[in-house]
Design a protein around this motif. Structure first.
Motif, PDB file in Angstrom:
ATOM      1  N   SER A  54     -57.941   5.715  44.234  1.00  0.00           N
ATOM      2  CA  SER A  54     -58.841   6.819  44.589  1.00  0.00           C
ATOM      3  C   SER A  54     -58.491   8.082  43.809  1.00  0.00           C
ATOM      4  CB  SER A  54     -58.731   7.099  46.102  1.00  0.00           C
ATOM      5  OG  SER A  54     -58.818   8.480  46.397  1.00  0.00           O
ATOM      6  N   PRO A  55     -59.432   8.589  42.996  1.00  0.00           N
ATOM      7  CA  PRO A  55     -59.125   9.794  42.228  1.00  0.00           C
ATOM      8  C   PRO A  55     -58.870  11.017  43.110  1.00  0.00           C
ATOM      9  CG  PRO A  55     -61.370   9.013  41.784  1.00  0.00           C
ATOM     10  CD  PRO A  55     -60.730   7.994  42.642  1.00  0.00           C
ATOM     11  N   ASN A  56     -59.548  11.114  44.245  1.00  0.00           N
ATOM     12  CA  ASN A  56     -59.259  12.254  45.135  1.00  0.00           C
ATOM     13  C   ASN A  56     -57.829  12.167  45.651  1.00  0.00           C
ATOM     14  OD1 ASN A  56     -61.475  14.180  45.561  1.00  0.00           O
ATOM     15  ND2 ASN A  56     -62.659  12.350  46.088  1.00  0.00           N
ATOM     16  N   LEU A  75     -59.360   0.475  50.518  1.00  0.00           N
ATOM     17  CA  LEU A  75     -60.806   0.715  50.392  1.00  0.00           C
ATOM     18  C   LEU A  75     -61.559  -0.581  50.090  1.00  0.00           C
ATOM     19  CD1 LEU A  75     -60.937   4.088  48.343  1.00  0.00           C
ATOM     20  CD2 LEU A  75     -60.713   3.750  50.812  1.00  0.00           C
ATOM     21  N   VAL A 101     -60.499   9.057  52.151  1.00  0.00           N
ATOM     22  CA  VAL A 101     -59.148   9.466  51.784  1.00  0.00           C
ATOM     23  C   VAL A 101     -59.274  10.517  50.677  1.00  0.00           C
ATOM     24  CG1 VAL A 101     -57.946   7.340  52.421  1.00  0.00           C
ATOM     25  CG2 VAL A 101     -58.999   7.500  50.142  1.00  0.00           C
ATOM     26  N   PRO A 102     -58.292  11.387  50.548  1.00  0.00           N
ATOM     27  CA  PRO A 102     -57.032  11.462  51.283  1.00  0.00           C
ATOM     28  C   PRO A 102     -57.166  12.232  52.599  1.00  0.00           C
ATOM     29  CG  PRO A 102     -57.086  13.168  49.622  1.00  0.00           C
ATOM     30  CD  PRO A 102     -58.369  12.405  49.466  1.00  0.00           C
ATOM     31  N   GLU A 151     -59.984  16.703  52.925  1.00  0.00           N
ATOM     32  CA  GLU A 151     -60.589  17.340  51.751  1.00  0.00           C
ATOM     33  C   GLU A 151     -59.497  17.642  50.722  1.00  0.00           C
ATOM     34  OE1 GLU A 151     -63.916  17.465  51.359  1.00  0.00           O
ATOM     35  OE2 GLU A 151     -63.994  16.529  53.329  1.00  0.00           O
ATOM     36  N   PRO A 155     -59.095  19.261  47.819  1.00  0.00           N
ATOM     37  CA  PRO A 155     -58.681  20.588  47.370  1.00  0.00           C
ATOM     38  C   PRO A 155     -58.046  21.426  48.476  1.00  0.00           C
ATOM     39  CG  PRO A 155     -61.085  20.368  47.305  1.00  0.00           C
ATOM     40  CD  PRO A 155     -60.535  19.027  47.662  1.00  0.00           C
ATOM     41  N   MET A 201     -68.172  11.288  39.687  1.00  0.00           N
ATOM     42  CA  MET A 201     -68.285  10.575  40.967  1.00  0.00           C
ATOM     43  C   MET A 201     -69.732  10.171  41.230  1.00  0.00           C
ATOM     44  SD  MET A 201     -66.454   9.472  43.484  1.00  0.00           S
ATOM     45  CE  MET A 201     -64.908  10.312  43.803  1.00  0.00           C
ATOM     46  N   ARG A 239     -73.624   2.703  49.419  1.00  0.00           N
ATOM     47  CA  ARG A 239     -72.473   3.597  49.626  1.00  0.00           C
ATOM     48  C   ARG A 239     -72.437   4.658  48.521  1.00  0.00           C
ATOM     49  NH1 ARG A 239     -70.429   4.259  53.946  1.00  0.00           N
ATOM     50  NH2 ARG A 239     -68.532   5.008  52.951  1.00  0.00           N
ATOM     51  N   SER A 261     -69.714   8.816  49.660  1.00  0.00           N
ATOM     52  CA  SER A 261     -68.648   8.385  50.575  1.00  0.00           C
ATOM     53  C   SER A 261     -68.823   9.068  51.926  1.00  0.00           C
ATOM     54  CB  SER A 261     -67.275   8.724  49.984  1.00  0.00           C
ATOM     55  OG  SER A 261     -67.127  10.129  49.893  1.00  0.00           O
ATOM     56  N   GLY A 262     -68.184   8.498  52.940  1.00  0.00           N
ATOM     57  CA  GLY A 262     -68.257   9.100  54.263  1.00  0.00           C
ATOM     58  C   GLY A 262     -68.844   8.145  55.284  1.00  0.00           C
TER      59      GLY A 262
HETATM   60  N1  LIG Z   1     -64.804  15.524  49.868  1.00  0.00           N
HETATM   61  C1  LIG Z   1     -63.735  14.555  50.012  1.00  0.00           C
HETATM   62  C2  LIG Z   1     -64.161  13.279  49.305  1.00  0.00           C
HETATM   63  C3  LIG Z   1     -63.168  12.164  49.529  1.00  0.00           C
HETATM   64  C4  LIG Z   1     -63.680  10.848  48.986  1.00  0.00           C
HETATM   65  O1  LIG Z   1     -64.867  10.682  48.690  1.00  0.00           O
HETATM   66  N2  LIG Z   1     -62.758   9.898  48.864  1.00  0.00           N
HETATM   67  C5  LIG Z   1     -63.109   8.580  48.392  1.00  0.00           C
HETATM   68  C6  LIG Z   1     -62.021   8.021  47.491  1.00  0.00           C
HETATM   69  S1  LIG Z   1     -61.850   9.011  46.012  1.00  0.00           S
HETATM   70  C7  LIG Z   1     -63.240   7.650  49.572  1.00  0.00           C
HETATM   71  O2  LIG Z   1     -62.540   7.794  50.549  1.00  0.00           O
HETATM   72  N3  LIG Z   1     -64.143   6.668  49.482  1.00  0.00           N
HETATM   73  C8  LIG Z   1     -64.366   5.765  50.553  1.00  0.00           C
HETATM   74  C9  LIG Z   1     -65.756   5.199  50.531  1.00  0.00           C
HETATM   75  O3  LIG Z   1     -66.385   5.232  49.478  1.00  0.00           O
HETATM   76  O4  LIG Z   1     -66.205   4.734  51.568  1.00  0.00           O
HETATM   77  C10 LIG Z   1     -62.430  15.128  49.471  1.00  0.00           C
HETATM   78  O5  LIG Z   1     -62.443  16.131  48.754  1.00  0.00           O
HETATM   79  O6  LIG Z   1     -61.350  14.627  49.813  1.00  0.00           O
END
Ligand SMILES: N[C@@H](CCC(=O)N[C@@H](CS)C(=O)NCC(=O)O)C(=O)O
Length: 210
Positions: A9-11, A33, A52-53, A65, A67, A109, A122, A125-126
């Motif tokens: 996961s890049p985040n 995931l 995540v994260p 979140e 950031p 993304m 999907r 995300s969320g």
């Molecule tokens: N706005 C969130 C976005 C987090 C996000 O989208 N994470 C992705 C991984 S990079 C995730 O959990 N994806 C799960 C999914 O696609 O269901 C943040 O800044 O942390």
């Protein structure tokens, strides 16, 4: 304290890199995931947004979140500041970090999520499912190309994204470039010399392996 994350996961990587830069010892808890563990009741009890994260503090409270987690850790452990120290530095760093996120990271993304066969239904995300919109993929490519050319213009006059020292803005920009290269087939353009110089330097940091 523990960080719920996913290795691909890049985040999550944005936060892991910041942790590595600061030399913090924070337990990592993997969320799978590929089996949609993020949508399980157990994980939603930790982060109802099902992404995540997520950083779980010792008192059980949770900060989500990417950031915001980065900002929190930078404030809580200020020995190695990655969002600047003075009000001006903090504002300028936050500005460039946000620009890297909105203009680069979010564009990649959006392209990946609207293109990947495994992300049908999907696209965002969320907790709520969204169908893919294939037309967004080409626009995302244009946005990523513009991100590269704008970043190249910026890095012609400064060593790092937010100025003269490495910061959280470099973390988000580096993760964006690696994400675009790996998942969106958009590596740094050959003629983006300033980005290439910067990319070589920041990729050589130990934290880049996080
Ligand atoms: N706005 C969130 C976005 C987090 C996000 O989208 N994470 C992705 C991984 S990079 C995730 O959990 N994806 C799960 C999914 O696609 O269901 C943040 O800044 O942390």
């Amino acid at each position: 304290m523990k960080l719920h994350h996913a290795s691909g996961s890049p985040n999550s990587r944005r936060v892991r890199m910041l942790i590595a830069e600061k030399g913090l010892d924070i337990a990592l808890v993997a969320v799978d995931l590929s089996t949609r563990e993020q949508l399980s009741d157990a994980y939603r009890a930790i982060n109802p947004r099902a992404v995540v994260p997520a950083l779980e503090l010792d008192d059980g409270s949770v900060i989500a979140e990417a950031p915001v987690i980065m900002r929190y850790l930078d404030d809580a452990y200020s020995d190695v500041p990655l969002f600047g120290t003075t009000p001006e530095e903090k504002a300028v760093t936050a500005m460039w970090e946000r620009r890297a996120e909105l203009e680069g990271f979010a564009a990649v993304m959006q392209g990946v999520r609207n293109a990947a066969a495994g992300l049908k239904g999907r696209a965002i995300s969320g907790p709520h499912g969204y169908e893919q919109i294939p037309d967004l993929v080409e626009r995302s490519r244009q946005r990523v190309a513009n991100f590269y050319s704008d970043l190249d213009a910026r890095l012609k006059s400064v060593d790092f994204v937010a100025g003269d020292r490495f910061s959280a803005a470099d973390i988000t920009a580096l993760v964006t470039v690696d994400f675009a290269t790996r998942a969106f087939n958009m590596p740094v353009p050959e003629d983006a010399n300033a980005v290439r110089r910067w990319y070589t330097a920041v990729s050589a940091r130990g934290s880049a392996g996080a």
